[in-house]
Enzyme design. Structure first.
Site, PDB file in Angstrom:
ATOM      1  N   HIS A  96      11.203 -12.219 -19.138  1.00  0.00           N
ATOM      2  CA  HIS A  96      10.825 -11.039 -18.360  1.00  0.00           C
ATOM      3  C   HIS A  96      11.840  -9.927 -18.638  1.00  0.00           C
ATOM      4  CE1 HIS A  96       9.367  -8.483 -15.319  1.00  0.00           C
ATOM      5  NE2 HIS A  96      10.338  -8.700 -14.447  1.00  0.00           N
TER       6      HIS A  96
ATOM      7  N   CYS B 247       6.112 -10.059 -10.916  1.00  0.00           N
ATOM      8  CA  CYS B 247       6.582 -10.077 -12.308  1.00  0.00           C
ATOM      9  C   CYS B 247       6.323 -11.419 -12.992  1.00  0.00           C
ATOM     10  CB  CYS B 247       8.068  -9.752 -12.368  1.00  0.00           C
ATOM     11  SG  CYS B 247       8.441  -8.109 -11.764  1.00  0.00           S
TER      12      CYS B 247
ATOM     13  N   ASN C 103      10.898  -2.182 -16.948  1.00  0.00           N
ATOM     14  CA  ASN C 103      10.255  -3.350 -16.344  1.00  0.00           C
ATOM     15  C   ASN C 103       8.816  -2.988 -15.976  1.00  0.00           C
ATOM     16  OD1 ASN C 103       9.370  -5.411 -14.674  1.00  0.00           O
ATOM     17  ND2 ASN C 103      11.149  -5.397 -13.320  1.00  0.00           N
TER      18      ASN C 103
END
Ligand code: ACO
Length: 319
Positions: free
Chosen positions: A244, A110, A274
């Site tokens: 994020h 990520c 996500n």
């Protein structure tokens, strides 16, 4: 000499999976997912390939930057896995664009997009490139256990791209890793070797949500605070924070601890979930195309993920 952002693009699959639809797949509810994560929908790849979507994002970014593919001196794709084990997704994008330059992938999970920006910064600093394309894209739906309610409600597919040119927009950038294989991991899967005797594990994401949550909150606050100082700025000088998109509660928690006005945080998790390395470039493209970011604005990008990795940077918007 480092880089400034010249153009942005993004692409997500057409198919939308809602929380209501997920309730027919696992024991969950819209109320649980919304209140615990902020996610309402996610885009999931059905017929599209990563090649189609990454090339779409790249072309949009090139168009926005008014840069031709043959002007590119570098292509980096941040991803955990492309359409092929080899060649890299960056080489696939290069082929489709008809570009002629070095191309390779970076796997920082990520945090991958910030790792890729940091690598690109090195090429600019050594004056090896004048124009670079940095793509961030992940296809988490292909590595999700769709019977595990602890993880399958969290992820989506998608990503975006930035075209970078020589400039001094990047004010500071920092990446970290804390070698860890317990908290978030996905085994590689089966070997094709007839000699293999080792159990390879199912190639799906496993996550200790509560521990990752704690790591995420403490990292975000520490990283953002330090990056702003490293950039020679104060929290008042920051115009946008693009974190994020793992859980809106993680973003809220960072908001509470930092002294940056809440209106400056970008949160689009409700729409995409996500998307790992795709989160930041999707959000950057969104603020560019909606006019939410203005020339001269100072933006903080911050990410954390499997590895465990983190990444943070401060960029002045020069477009
Ligand atoms: N629907 C209903 N109930 C659920 C669901 C679901 N989808 N998932 C879990 N639950 C249950 C659990 O079983 C548990 O039940 P129990 O108390 O009876 O055991 C209860 O809900 C609470 O579970 P918690 O894990 O405590 O829930 P929490 O509030 O911590 O939220 C979450 C879980 C959303 C995963 C949170 O911990 C989180 O966001 N963690 C960080 C994730 C992250 O940031 N990942 C980033 C990296 S991903 C990558 O790198 C690819």
């Amino acid at each position: 000499m480092s880089f400034s952002i010249l153009g942005t693009g993004s692409a997500v699959p057409e198919y939308v999976l809602t929380n209501e639809q997920l309730t027919t797949m696992v024991d969950t509810s819209d109320e649980w997912i919304t209140s615990r994560t902020g996610i309402k929908r996610r885009h999931i790849m059905t017929t599209e390939s990563m090649t189609e979507l990454t090339v779409k994002a790249a072309k949009l970014a090139l168009e926005d930057a008014n840069v031709a593919a043959d002007e590119l001196d570098l292509i980096i794709c941040a991803t955990m896995r492309g359409d092929y084990i080899t060649p890299s997704q960056a080489c696939v994008i290069q082929k489709e664009l008809g570009a002629h330059c070095p191309a390779f992938d970076v796997n920082g999970a990520c945090s991958g997009f910030i790792y890729a920006l940091d690598v690109a910064d090195g090429f600019f600093a050594r004056k090896r490139v004048k124009k670079a394309l940095v793509v961030g894209f992940d296809n988490l739906s292909a590595m999700t256990d769709w019977t595990d309610r602890n993880t399958c409600v969290l992820f989506g597919d998608g990503g975006g791209a930035l075209v970078l040119g020589e400039g001094d927009g990047l004010k500071t950038i920092n990446v970290e890793a804390f070698g860890n294989t317990d908290l978030i991991y996905a085994p590689r899967g089966e070997s094709t070797s007839p000699m293999n005797k080792r159990e390879m594990g199912r190639p799906v994401l496993h996550m200790n949500g509560a521990e990752v949550y704690k790591f995420a909150v403490s990292s975000m606050v520490r990283l953002i605070d330090r990056a702003i100082t490293d950039a020679g700025l104060t929290q008042d000088d920051i115009d946008l924070v693009i974190p994020h998109q793992a859980n809106y509660r993680i973003i809220k928690s960072a908001e509470e601890k930092l002294h940056i006005d809440k209106s400056k945080y970008v949160c689009n998790i409700a729409e995409y979930g996500n998307t790992s390395a795709g989160c930041l470039p999707i959000a950057i493209d969104e603020v560019n195309r909606t006019g939410r970011v203005k020339r001269g604005d100072n933006i903080v990008l911050c990410a954390f993920g499997s590895g465990l990795t983190t990444g943070v940077c401060v960029i002045r918007w020069d477009k």
